[in-house]
Design an enzyme around this catalytic site. Structure first.
Site, PDB file in Angstrom:
ATOM      1  N   HIS A  38      -1.713  -1.392   7.339  1.00 20.08           N
ATOM      2  CA  HIS A  38      -1.711  -0.313   6.357  1.00 20.08           C
ATOM      3  C   HIS A  38      -3.112   0.269   6.153  1.00 20.08           C
ATOM      4  O   HIS A  38      -3.340   1.477   6.268  1.00 20.08           O
ATOM      5  CB  HIS A  38      -1.162  -0.857   5.030  1.00 20.08           C
ATOM      6  CG  HIS A  38      -1.298   0.057   3.860  1.00 20.08           C
ATOM      7  ND1 HIS A  38      -0.387   1.062   3.581  1.00 20.08           N
ATOM      8  CD2 HIS A  38      -2.242   0.122   2.883  1.00 20.08           C
ATOM      9  CE1 HIS A  38      -0.768   1.699   2.480  1.00 20.08           C
ATOM     10  NE2 HIS A  38      -1.881   1.153   2.047  1.00 20.08           N
ATOM     11  N   HIS A  40      -1.405   8.387   5.738  1.00 23.09           N
ATOM     12  CA  HIS A  40      -0.896   7.100   6.247  1.00 23.09           C
ATOM     13  C   HIS A  40       0.615   7.135   6.385  1.00 23.09           C
ATOM     14  O   HIS A  40       1.180   6.741   7.409  1.00 23.09           O
ATOM     15  CB  HIS A  40      -1.290   5.960   5.310  1.00 23.09           C
ATOM     16  CG  HIS A  40      -0.450   4.729   5.497  1.00 23.09           C
ATOM     17  ND1 HIS A  40       0.789   4.568   4.885  1.00 23.09           N
ATOM     18  CD2 HIS A  40      -0.638   3.610   6.233  1.00 23.09           C
ATOM     19  CE1 HIS A  40       1.314   3.419   5.252  1.00 23.09           C
ATOM     20  NE2 HIS A  40       0.459   2.815   6.064  1.00 23.09           N
ATOM     21  N   HIS A  63      -3.442   8.363   1.431  1.00 24.94           N
ATOM     22  CA  HIS A  63      -2.240   7.537   1.552  1.00 24.94           C
ATOM     23  C   HIS A  63      -1.046   8.358   2.055  1.00 24.94           C
ATOM     24  O   HIS A  63      -0.170   7.820   2.744  1.00 24.94           O
ATOM     25  CB  HIS A  63      -1.906   6.858   0.223  1.00 24.94           C
ATOM     26  CG  HIS A  63      -2.634   5.567   0.037  1.00 24.94           C
ATOM     27  ND1 HIS A  63      -3.932   5.494  -0.426  1.00 24.94           N
ATOM     28  CD2 HIS A  63      -2.254   4.275   0.288  1.00 24.94           C
ATOM     29  CE1 HIS A  63      -4.317   4.225  -0.463  1.00 24.94           C
ATOM     30  NE2 HIS A  63      -3.322   3.470  -0.036  1.00 24.94           N
ATOM     31  N   ASP A 117      -8.014   0.146   3.093  1.00 23.36           N
ATOM     32  CA  ASP A 117      -7.180   0.541   1.953  1.00 23.36           C
ATOM     33  C   ASP A 117      -8.061   0.867   0.749  1.00 23.36           C
ATOM     34  O   ASP A 117      -7.872   1.871   0.057  1.00 23.36           O
ATOM     35  CB  ASP A 117      -6.214  -0.601   1.619  1.00 23.36           C
ATOM     36  CG  ASP A 117      -5.030  -0.151   0.774  1.00 23.36           C
ATOM     37  OD1 ASP A 117      -4.756   1.066   0.708  1.00 23.36           O
ATOM     38  OD2 ASP A 117      -4.368  -1.024   0.193  1.00 23.36           O
TER      39      ASP A 117
END
Length: 363
Positions: free
Chosen positions: A270, A256, A253, A170
């Site tokens: 995540h 993702h 992101h 992340d």
């Protein structure tokens, strides 16, 4: 041009700090409402009780597992019934988000105590609200960041090493997404353009990962706290938290989020999916091979996915991957903060290229 940056009021990190929580929060109020899971209460309840002692009122509320409007409203009523004036979240992301929402609605100070370092959410002023069935429903942007984020590194080091590594994934996106936001002159979640401070912290986050990540992983696999572990926990939690919120977001992101369309990726954390999203963003940018190889080396060293195979995606058909690409380019996605137009076709091509780069690097 208006620049803006937002921060938690206070950040504390150290070995054994949970034992000293009372000294950090007693100025915030007189009656404390501790939101915690059942397993968390078994592990940390006695530490919290011992720290607070008998001099202040402390009530524990067991979290039901989902940051939903139903759960938030249930706990708001309990918070009011207990006469509490400060809310403390002990645990992971959904407990943190529920705590932030309750603090916002009840106008109460918020204290976040992460027991893992797998995401950069603890320091932020946003809560992800889910349905009772666990589907993302909306984002709640609250007007201020937590009053205190307290990280006990001994507790984090005793969590599975995979969680710390996921936090590195992340955090890996922080610098590259902030750089894209600066280049595109995009506004951040702080409500303005990127400050030099936020961008410098985003770069420090990346440098810390590259220099300390592998050493920290080895230490946590042995359940010990070293200087490298301390640095990586700070990078995952504080540097990345400030970096994403005040530095800006980009394609990583969004990619993702696109992969959430594939059920086979749901078992990954995540940050593991974000790490692959970083490679996709670098391909979209046509970044220098030297930079791509540094990211590939780091990911392979600590154990982050660099291929579709490692994301459990074995069907590479255009029909399937275009679903990911189209969701990545949804109207509200931060991929549109990139300094050039990005289409689903661009993302599809970048996904396949990133996968090829990852596979070839392993050879």
């Amino acid at each position: 041009m208006t620049k803006a940056a937002i921060f938690p009021t206070k950040y504390v990190q150290g070995n054994g700090e949970l034992k000293r929580i009372k000294s950090y929060v007693e100025h915030l109020g007189n009656s404390f409402f501790v939101l915690i899971s059942e397993s968390g209460y078994k592990r940390f309840g006695s530490i919290l009780k011992e720290s607070f002692g008998d001099s202040v009122k402390v009530d524990f509320a067991i979290f039901n597992g989902e940051c939903s409007k139903t759960e938030i409203n249930r706990l708001r009523e309990e918070f009011k019934a207990k006469g509490s004036d400060v809310i403390i979240a002990v645990g992971g992301g959904k407990i943190h988000d529920t705590c932030k929402a309750i603090g916002y609605y009840e106008k109460a100070p918020v204290v976040i105590v992460p027991t893992i370092a797998s995401t950069d959410a603890p320091c932020s002023a946003v809560s992800v609200i889910y349905t009772d069935d666990g589907v993302v429903e909306e984002y709640l942007f609250v007007p201020k960041n937590p009053d205190l984020v307290l990280v006990d590194t001994e507790i984090v080091a005793n969590a599975p090493a995979r969680l710390l590594v996921a936090g590195m994934g992340d955090a890996l996106a922080t610098y590259f997404e902030a750089r894209a936001s600066v280049r595109s002159h995009s506004k951040t979640m702080a409500g303005g353009y990127t400050t030099d401070t936020a961008f410098a912290l985003a770069k420090l986050c990346y440098d810390t990962l590259i220099n300390e990540g592998y050493k920290a992983k080895l230490a946590v696999e042995n359940k010990v706290v070293t200087q490298a572990v301390e640095k990586i926990i700070e990078a995952n939690t504080l540097l990345s938290g400030i970096g994403f919120e005040s530095g800006g977001l980009g394609a990583a992101h969004s990619v993702h989020n696109g992969f959430t369309a594939l059920e086979e990726t749901h078992s990954l954390y995540h940050g593991e999916k974000v790490a692959f999203g970083v490679l996709v963003q670098l391909v979209l940018e046509n970044a220098p091979m030297e930079e791509i190889e540094e990211v590939l080396y780091f990911c392979n060293e600590v154990g982050l996915p660099t291929t579709l195979r490692e994301l459990n995606v074995t069907d590479k058909s255009k029909e399937k991957l275009m679903k990911v690409a189209e969701l990545s380019c949804a109207e509200t996605e931060t991929i549109h903060c990139m300094p050039f137009e990005v289409t689903p076709e661009d993302v599809y091509a970048a996904i396949l290229t990133a996968d090829a780069l990852g596979e070839n690097y392993k050879k």
